[in-house]
Design a protein around this motif. Structure first.
Motif, short mmCIF file in Angstrom:
data_model
loop_
_atom_site.label_atom_id
_atom_site.label_comp_id
_atom_site.label_asym_id
_atom_site.label_seq_id
_atom_site.Cartn_x
_atom_site.Cartn_y
_atom_site.Cartn_z
N UNK A 1 0.85 -1.19 0.00
CA UNK A 1 0.00 0.00 0.00
C UNK A 1 0.88 1.24 0.00
N UNK A 2 0.61 2.12 -0.93
CA UNK A 2 1.24 3.43 -0.95
C UNK A 2 0.30 4.36 -0.22
N UNK A 3 0.78 4.95 0.86
CA UNK A 3 -0.03 5.86 1.67
C UNK A 3 0.51 7.26 1.45
N UNK A 4 -0.29 8.10 0.82
CA UNK A 4 0.18 9.41 0.36
C UNK A 4 -0.61 10.55 1.00
N UNK A 5 0.13 11.61 1.33
CA UNK A 5 -0.49 12.79 1.93
C UNK A 5 0.33 14.03 1.58
N UNK A 6 -0.36 15.16 1.42
CA UNK A 6 0.41 16.40 1.39
C UNK A 6 0.89 16.69 2.82
N UNK A 7 1.88 17.53 2.93
CA UNK A 7 2.37 17.92 4.25
C UNK A 7 1.54 19.09 4.75
N UNK A 8 0.85 18.89 5.86
CA UNK A 8 0.05 19.93 6.51
C UNK A 8 0.62 20.13 7.90
N UNK A 9 1.10 21.32 8.17
CA UNK A 9 1.65 21.63 9.50
C UNK A 9 2.68 20.59 9.93
N UNK A 10 3.55 20.23 9.01
CA UNK A 10 4.67 19.30 9.22
C UNK A 10 4.24 17.86 9.48
N UNK A 11 3.02 17.50 9.09
CA UNK A 11 2.59 16.11 9.24
C UNK A 11 1.56 15.78 8.15
N UNK A 12 0.96 14.60 8.24
CA UNK A 12 -0.05 14.15 7.28
C UNK A 12 -1.39 14.81 7.60
N UNK A 13 -2.34 14.68 6.70
CA UNK A 13 -3.63 15.33 6.87
C UNK A 13 -4.52 14.61 7.88
N UNK A 14 -5.45 15.35 8.42
CA UNK A 14 -6.46 14.77 9.31
C UNK A 14 -7.33 13.76 8.57
N UNK A 15 -7.58 14.02 7.31
CA UNK A 15 -8.38 13.10 6.48
C UNK A 15 -7.73 11.72 6.45
N UNK A 16 -6.42 11.69 6.24
CA UNK A 16 -5.71 10.41 6.23
C UNK A 16 -5.74 9.77 7.61
N UNK A 17 -5.55 10.57 8.64
CA UNK A 17 -5.56 10.05 10.02
C UNK A 17 -6.89 9.40 10.35
N UNK B 1 9.14 11.06 10.24
CA UNK B 1 8.82 11.38 11.62
C UNK B 1 7.36 11.14 11.96
N UNK B 2 6.47 11.34 11.00
CA UNK B 2 5.05 11.23 11.29
C UNK B 2 4.35 10.04 10.67
N UNK B 3 4.45 9.92 9.36
CA UNK B 3 3.67 8.90 8.66
C UNK B 3 4.23 7.49 8.84
N UNK B 4 5.51 7.34 8.72
CA UNK B 4 6.12 6.01 8.86
C UNK B 4 5.79 5.36 10.21
N UNK B 5 5.98 6.06 11.35
CA UNK B 5 5.66 5.41 12.63
C UNK B 5 4.18 5.00 12.76
N UNK B 6 3.29 5.79 12.18
CA UNK B 6 1.88 5.42 12.22
C UNK B 6 1.64 4.11 11.48
N UNK B 7 2.24 3.96 10.32
CA UNK B 7 2.07 2.73 9.54
C UNK B 7 2.67 1.52 10.26
N UNK B 8 3.82 1.73 10.90
CA UNK B 8 4.43 0.65 11.68
C UNK B 8 3.54 0.28 12.86
N UNK B 9 2.97 1.27 13.51
CA UNK B 9 2.07 1.01 14.64
C UNK B 9 0.86 0.18 14.20
N UNK B 10 0.43 0.36 12.97
CA UNK B 10 -0.69 -0.42 12.45
C UNK B 10 -0.27 -1.81 11.97
#
Length: 171
Positions: free
Chosen positions: A66-82, A115-124
């Motif tokens: 799975x490719x998980x893609x997001x624009x950078x919003x306030x130095x992290x992924x979007x709330x929509x993706x979260x 810093x943001x997206x990778x750890x979330x994917x690992x946590x899942x």
């Protein structure tokens, strides 16, 4: 057996630069079998009984990559993706190889993918064997950032029709 590739795009704008970037990266893997543009599902994301969203979660969880893609919003992924990723149970991406991809306006945001997206994917529970890919908005239509990333990551990814072909050619 073919590798099933899914793409999840967390940009609130439909068919965005993030969407285009994710599909460009998916082409390096032989193309996407499933594309989830979350902008098309904003009305249902907060409806925890939505059968459409629940089915998309199941389809993404059953993909190989799975490719998980997001624009950078306030130095992290979007709330929509979260919100979408919050629908996955603990270890809900177990057995899936994930590739985090983020677009941003400046190199100063380049670490947001790690810093943001990778750890979330690992946590899942996803396996994230490569570094994430950060692409400048201004370069999203240029093949070079994807080609450079893929050249260093290809050997770490599950075999797909595209990676099998390039490995056979280089042998």
């Amino acid at each position: 057996m073919s590798t099933r590739v899914a793409v999840v795009v967390g940009n609130p704008k439909p068919v965005s630069r993030t969407y285009e970037a994710a599909l460009t990266l998916a082409e390096h893997l032989g193309g996407a079998d499933l594309v989830v543009d979350l902008a098309d599902h904003t009305d249902e994301l907060f409806d925890w009984s939505s059968s459409t969203i629940n089915e998309l979660v199941q389809e993404v969880a059953s993909s190989d990559v799975v490719i998980v893609a997001s624009p950078t919003y306030k130095a992290t992924y979007t709330g929509l993706l979260k919100v979408f990723l919050d629908r996955f149970p603990h270890q809900g991406l177990g057995g899936v190889t994930a590739i985090p991809l983020m677009l941003g306006a400046a190199d100063t945001h380049a670490l947001s993918v790690e810093h943001g997206l990778r750890p979330l994917l690992v946590e899942l529970g996803a396996s994230v064997p490569t570094r994430g890919l950060f692409v400048l908005d201004s370069e999203h239509a240029d093949a070079a950032p994807y080609d450079r990333w893929f050249a260093g990551a290809e050997h770490l990814l599950p075999s797909t029709p595209a990676t099998s072909t390039s490995q056979a050619v280089s042998a």
